[in-house]
Scaffold this active site. Sequence first.
Site, mmCIF file in Angstrom:
data_model
loop_
_atom_site.group_PDB
_atom_site.id
_atom_site.type_symbol
_atom_site.label_atom_id
_atom_site.label_comp_id
_atom_site.label_asym_id
_atom_site.label_seq_id
_atom_site.Cartn_x
_atom_site.Cartn_y
_atom_site.Cartn_z
ATOM 1 N N SER A 131 0.880 -1.172 0.000
ATOM 2 C CA SER A 131 0.000 0.000 0.000
ATOM 3 C C SER A 131 0.912 1.214 0.000
ATOM 4 O O SER A 131 2.111 1.094 0.305
ATOM 5 C CB SER A 131 -0.850 -0.036 1.273
ATOM 6 O OG SER A 131 -1.360 1.252 1.576
ATOM 7 N N TYR A 144 -2.039 -1.423 10.513
ATOM 8 C CA TYR A 144 -1.980 -1.532 9.046
ATOM 9 C C TYR A 144 -0.630 -1.013 8.523
ATOM 10 O O TYR A 144 0.046 -1.681 7.734
ATOM 11 C CB TYR A 144 -3.139 -0.725 8.461
ATOM 12 C CG TYR A 144 -3.364 -0.876 6.980
ATOM 13 C CD1 TYR A 144 -4.183 -1.893 6.486
ATOM 14 C CD2 TYR A 144 -2.786 -0.003 6.058
ATOM 15 C CE1 TYR A 144 -4.422 -2.024 5.119
ATOM 16 C CE2 TYR A 144 -3.011 -0.126 4.698
ATOM 17 C CZ TYR A 144 -3.833 -1.139 4.235
ATOM 18 O OH TYR A 144 -4.065 -1.267 2.883
HETATM 19 P P1 NAD Z 1 -11.427 -6.398 0.269
HETATM 20 O O1 NAD Z 1 -11.968 -6.174 1.647
HETATM 21 O O2 NAD Z 1 -12.261 -6.012 -0.894
HETATM 22 O O3 NAD Z 1 -11.004 -7.903 0.086
HETATM 23 C C1 NAD Z 1 -10.196 -8.541 1.044
HETATM 24 C C2 NAD Z 1 -10.371 -10.029 0.872
HETATM 25 O O4 NAD Z 1 -9.568 -10.660 1.879
HETATM 26 C C3 NAD Z 1 -11.819 -10.490 1.100
HETATM 27 O O5 NAD Z 1 -12.211 -11.367 0.064
HETATM 28 C C4 NAD Z 1 -11.761 -11.186 2.437
HETATM 29 O O6 NAD Z 1 -12.713 -12.241 2.568
HETATM 30 C C5 NAD Z 1 -10.325 -11.710 2.438
HETATM 31 N N1 NAD Z 1 -9.890 -11.993 3.798
HETATM 32 C C6 NAD Z 1 -10.042 -11.206 4.897
HETATM 33 N N2 NAD Z 1 -9.614 -11.851 5.997
HETATM 34 C C7 NAD Z 1 -9.187 -13.067 5.576
HETATM 35 C C8 NAD Z 1 -8.660 -14.194 6.249
HETATM 36 N N3 NAD Z 1 -8.531 -14.209 7.583
HETATM 37 N N4 NAD Z 1 -8.317 -15.271 5.531
HETATM 38 C C9 NAD Z 1 -8.483 -15.297 4.187
HETATM 39 N N5 NAD Z 1 -9.004 -14.265 3.498
HETATM 40 C C10 NAD Z 1 -9.350 -13.162 4.195
HETATM 41 O O7 NAD Z 1 -9.999 -5.635 0.274
HETATM 42 P P2 NAD Z 1 -9.211 -4.863 -0.892
HETATM 43 O O8 NAD Z 1 -9.518 -3.431 -0.770
HETATM 44 O O9 NAD Z 1 -9.391 -5.538 -2.193
HETATM 45 O O10 NAD Z 1 -7.706 -5.021 -0.380
HETATM 46 C C11 NAD Z 1 -6.880 -6.070 -0.807
HETATM 47 C C12 NAD Z 1 -5.441 -5.776 -0.425
HETATM 48 O O11 NAD Z 1 -5.017 -4.556 -1.017
HETATM 49 C C13 NAD Z 1 -5.224 -5.608 1.083
HETATM 50 O O12 NAD Z 1 -4.005 -6.188 1.462
HETATM 51 C C14 NAD Z 1 -5.162 -4.115 1.264
HETATM 52 O O13 NAD Z 1 -4.418 -3.751 2.387
HETATM 53 C C15 NAD Z 1 -4.482 -3.708 -0.028
HETATM 54 N N6 NAD Z 1 -4.748 -2.326 -0.384
HETATM 55 C C16 NAD Z 1 -6.027 -1.899 -0.581
HETATM 56 C C17 NAD Z 1 -6.234 -0.572 -0.906
HETATM 57 C C18 NAD Z 1 -7.602 -0.042 -1.136
HETATM 58 O O14 NAD Z 1 -7.733 1.173 -1.254
HETATM 59 N N7 NAD Z 1 -8.637 -0.862 -1.252
HETATM 60 C C19 NAD Z 1 -5.164 0.316 -1.011
HETATM 61 C C20 NAD Z 1 -3.882 -0.166 -0.803
HETATM 62 C C21 NAD Z 1 -3.682 -1.486 -0.491
#
Ligand code: NAD
Length: 249
Positions: A131, A144
């Site tokens: 991130s 985080y």
């Molecule tokens: P999201 O909430 O849409 O999806 C996360 C997924 O992880 C879900 O399908 C959830 O079921 C799964 N998950 C959660 N806990 C779990 C567990 N204990 N075991 C297995 N699976 C599990 O999230 P996202 O926004 O797509 O984020 C995905 C990644 O990208 C994360 O690592 C997040 O930190 C990173 N990220 C997101 C953003 C953003 O703005 N959305 C920005 C930077 C980085």
Amino acid sequence: MEHELNGRKALVTGGASGIGAACVRELAARGAKVVVADVDADGAAALADEVGGTSWAVDLLDVDSLATVSLDCDILVNNAGIQRISPIEEFDPVQFRRILALMLEAPFLLIRAALPHMYANRFGRIINLSSVHGIRASPFKSAYVSAKHGLEGLSKVTALEGGEHGVTSNCVNPGYVRTPLVEKQLADQAAVHGIPESEVLAKVMLTEAAIKRLVEPEEVASLVAWLASDHAGMVTGASYTMDGGWSAK
Ligand code: NAD
């Protein structure tokens, strides 16, 4: 580009939603067989059906069970993540530990489980969803930010150890991406700052961005797919921001 990942097997954690789901679709579209790993068993199975892959219903918080797993994927996308927003003095220590387990310890254990197969084949691509918070901090996100900074270090060590075995390891560092995680963050930030959600994007999240819109999950997935491809064979130990210029200041 369409078939450039033919013959490759990919595993995407958190593949049932958001960025992970976009990665699953993009890697599959380029020819990879994809394992959708997620605690959301139904969501993972439905997406696996859609892309002709398989699913792995796994709770990555159960880190003890990951210590004995062995993986046969060529491409590992460590993507699963959660977010909690709270000042440090009020941060629940149990939540802090859970976030580090899911977003740092589980990636370590999955990398550990995947490397023997990758080393044997002299090919591997490890792509860690970090991130902008892997390289910059924000208040109220202690767990985080700590987990993502740790993931950056883990990714670089993996790159250094994997290079001579044909394995690359890189981080992707998005800004705010349009996913359920960010929709929840919008609500949480609104509560912390005491302003309506409609004002959070302009006044809190994107004030420092050059391009003031959310990143789309598909944009992140195309970078992940490129890192997984043969074109990126000399790219390792790197971190790629995709944040509309948010971290440029
Ligand atoms: P999201 O909430 O849409 O999806 C996360 C997924 O992880 C879900 O399908 C959830 O079921 C799964 N998950 C959660 N806990 C779990 C567990 N204990 N075991 C297995 N699976 C599990 O999230 P996202 O926004 O797509 O984020 C995905 C990644 O990208 C994360 O690592 C997040 O930190 C990173 N990220 C997101 C953003 C953003 O703005 N959305 C920005 C930077 C980085």
